[in-house]
Design a protein around this motif. Structure first.
Motif, mmCIF file in Angstrom:
data_model
loop_
_atom_site.group_PDB
_atom_site.id
_atom_site.type_symbol
_atom_site.label_atom_id
_atom_site.label_comp_id
_atom_site.label_asym_id
_atom_site.label_seq_id
_atom_site.Cartn_x
_atom_site.Cartn_y
_atom_site.Cartn_z
ATOM 1 N N ILE A 1 41.426 40.879 33.905
ATOM 2 C CA ILE A 1 41.803 41.701 35.066
ATOM 3 C C ILE A 1 41.458 40.668 36.387
ATOM 4 N N THR A 2 40.496 40.175 36.756
ATOM 5 C CA THR A 2 40.169 39.289 37.763
ATOM 6 C C THR A 2 41.209 38.409 38.098
ATOM 7 N N ALA A 3 41.641 37.552 36.999
ATOM 8 C CA ALA A 3 42.758 36.630 37.213
ATOM 9 C C ALA A 3 43.977 37.185 37.719
ATOM 10 N N VAL A 4 44.589 38.181 36.935
ATOM 11 C CA VAL A 4 45.536 38.971 37.468
ATOM 12 C C VAL A 4 45.386 39.600 38.539
ATOM 13 N N LEU A 5 44.746 40.503 38.861
ATOM 14 C CA LEU A 5 44.594 41.367 40.127
ATOM 15 C C LEU A 5 44.006 40.443 41.235
ATOM 16 N N GLY A 6 43.108 39.486 40.833
ATOM 17 C CA GLY A 6 42.523 38.659 41.830
ATOM 18 C C GLY A 6 43.407 37.974 42.853
#
Length: 459
Positions: A255-260
């Motif tokens: 999630i962090t990689a995609v949304l971040g």
């Protein structure tokens, strides 16, 4: 002339009720009306010469590349049993508290929505894994099924949502058309990233409202959401914490990689989708759930969904082209002008239409058929495109929960134990429908909830 666009809508509705594939219903109705218009002299071949350009526009649209990549990511995470491990760990950790299993369902549902963005897969997965456990430990069947349906539909609003990807692309075109209507030649547009960022705060508020409802119910009516006995929960102190941490780290990193990457401006939504698809592959490999069979099934599912999306998009492009050739834009504009209340009245009517269509059509059909027709008119009246996109996504999420036709209800009914009655599922989702409608009202009163963060990040 104004009667023909309305007849096109009626014809599409009738053919859709016949059960024929949506893409061919849209394209077939458009071709029949176009042939009648050419024979009757109300259309000319010049009106149809824009179709090749539209089709090539679909092929060359890089934003739509995010669709197969996000679908691949979601299906791979489903096949790699990330959801199963996460739900099992968090359920055992929170189950000793009143309403703990319900809280775990909401939190895991939110994480799955942010990881997969696929509503049907989330509802089915959580129904299979958690519903028998909740019933076995004394949860009210209505509360249990309502929770699963409601949290499963969070994939509509919490990014990376496939619905937001498609809405972003359609609203971008609608926004440019609205500017042309006003005599503006700005290159400003609406990106999928704008909708992702705009939906983040409303989505988190909705998750908080679900959590608050579970806490209130477990406090006022503890018999409906009892705590699990500690020995039944099989909690072993630090070992369980380590298990939970292991189940949480993988999806949170993804999630962090995609949304971040989107929030920080390091990547577009399409590039972030590529990161998510590759990350899902790595998670499956590290979890030892990546083999030839899983990869083949994932690719097949992704191809099937992607082909369906693009066939519907082609059919909808043909339909909207013929619709506009018959003066459909002017018809819609005249209808909106005749409504009382101006912009507010037009927006309410559109939201009501979207809500009702959500009973019988999937979000893709609504996005590709309704939004291109009403979007330019609403946006030219001054409606903010990001706010409109988030409102439509929330609206569709609500209609997917509403009896008797809500898709989420059918998904859960297909995997629920026989002792769970359909009436219990219908009754269980009513509080969550009210929560959804409350959230829609809050967002209508405070549009800044959707527009503030995109304005802050992208200025």
């Amino acid at each position: 002339m104004e009667l023909i666009p309305l007849l096109m809508f009626v014809a599409v509705g009738v053919t859709l009720l016949s059960g024929y594939p949506v893409a061919f219903c849209l394209g077939g109705v458009a071709l029949i009306f176009a042939a009648g218009g050419l024979l009757g002299g109300s259309l000319s071949m010049t009106d149809l010469t824009f179709l090749p350009g539209r089709l090539f526009g679909i092929i060359e649209n890089t934003s739509l590349m995010a669709v197969p990549l996000f679908v691949f990511m979601g299906v791979m995470l489903e096949k790699s049993r990330v959801a199963e491990r996460l739900l099992a760990s968090m359920g055992r950790l929170l189950a000793v508290f009143p309403g703990g299993l319900g809280l775990a369902i909401v939190l895991v549902g939110a994480l799955l929505a942010a990881s997969t963005g696929i509503v049907g897969a989330t509802v089915v997965t959580m129904g299979l894994l958690s519903l028998p456990t909740m019933l076995r430990h004394g949860y009210n069947p209505g509360l249990a099924t309502g929770l699963i349906c409601a949290t499963g539909t969070l994939g509509q609003i919490i990014p990376p949502s496939i619905a937001l990807v498609l809405l972003g692309d359609v609203l971008s075109t609608a926004y440019q058309e609205a500017q042309l209507r006003q005599g503006l030649w700005s290159l400003d547009t609406v990106s999928v990233g704008d909708l992702f960022v705009g939906a983040l705060v409303p989505g988190l508020i909705l998750v908080g409202m679900y959590l608050l409802y579970v806490v209130v119910i477990s406090t006022l009516r503890p018999e409906q959401a009892p705590a699990m006995k500690r020995e039944d929960a099989n909690i072993e102190g630090g070992a369980e914490a380590v298990s939970l941490l292991g189940g949480l780290v993988a999806p949170l990193l993804l999630i962090t990689a995609v949304l971040g990457s989107i929030l920080t401006g390091l990547a577009t939504a399409t590039e972030a989708a590529g990161v998510g698809a590759f990350g899902a592959l790595l998670l499956a490999a590290f979890g030892r759930h990546l083999d030839r069979h899983i990869l083949r099934e994932t690719v097949r599912s992704t191809t099937r969904v992607t082909a369906m999306v693009f066939m519907i998009l082609i059919g909808a492009s043909l339909f909207s082209l013929v619709f506009r050739a018959f003066g459909g834009d002017e018809t819609v504009e005249h209808l909106f002008d005749a409504l009382p209340g101006g912009v507010l009245g037009a927006t309410l009517v559109v939201m009501l239409i979207v809500f009702l269509l959500g009973f019988i059509l999937d979000f893709m059909e609504i996005t590709f058929v309704v939004v291109p027709i009403v979007g330019p008119v609403l946006l030219s009246m001054g409606v903010d495109p990001v706010w409109l996109g988030v409102m439509i996504a929330l609206n569709l999420q609500t209609s997917f929960l509403t009896p008797p036709f809500g898709f989420a209800l059918f998904y859960l009914r297909g995997v629920a134990p026989p002792e769970v009655r359909t009436s219990q599922i219908y009754k269980g989702v009513i509080p969550f429908i009210l929560i959804q409608l409350t959230m829609l009202g809050i967002l209508a009163l405070f549009p800044e909830l959707a527009t503030w963060l995109p304005g802050l990040l992208y200025g």
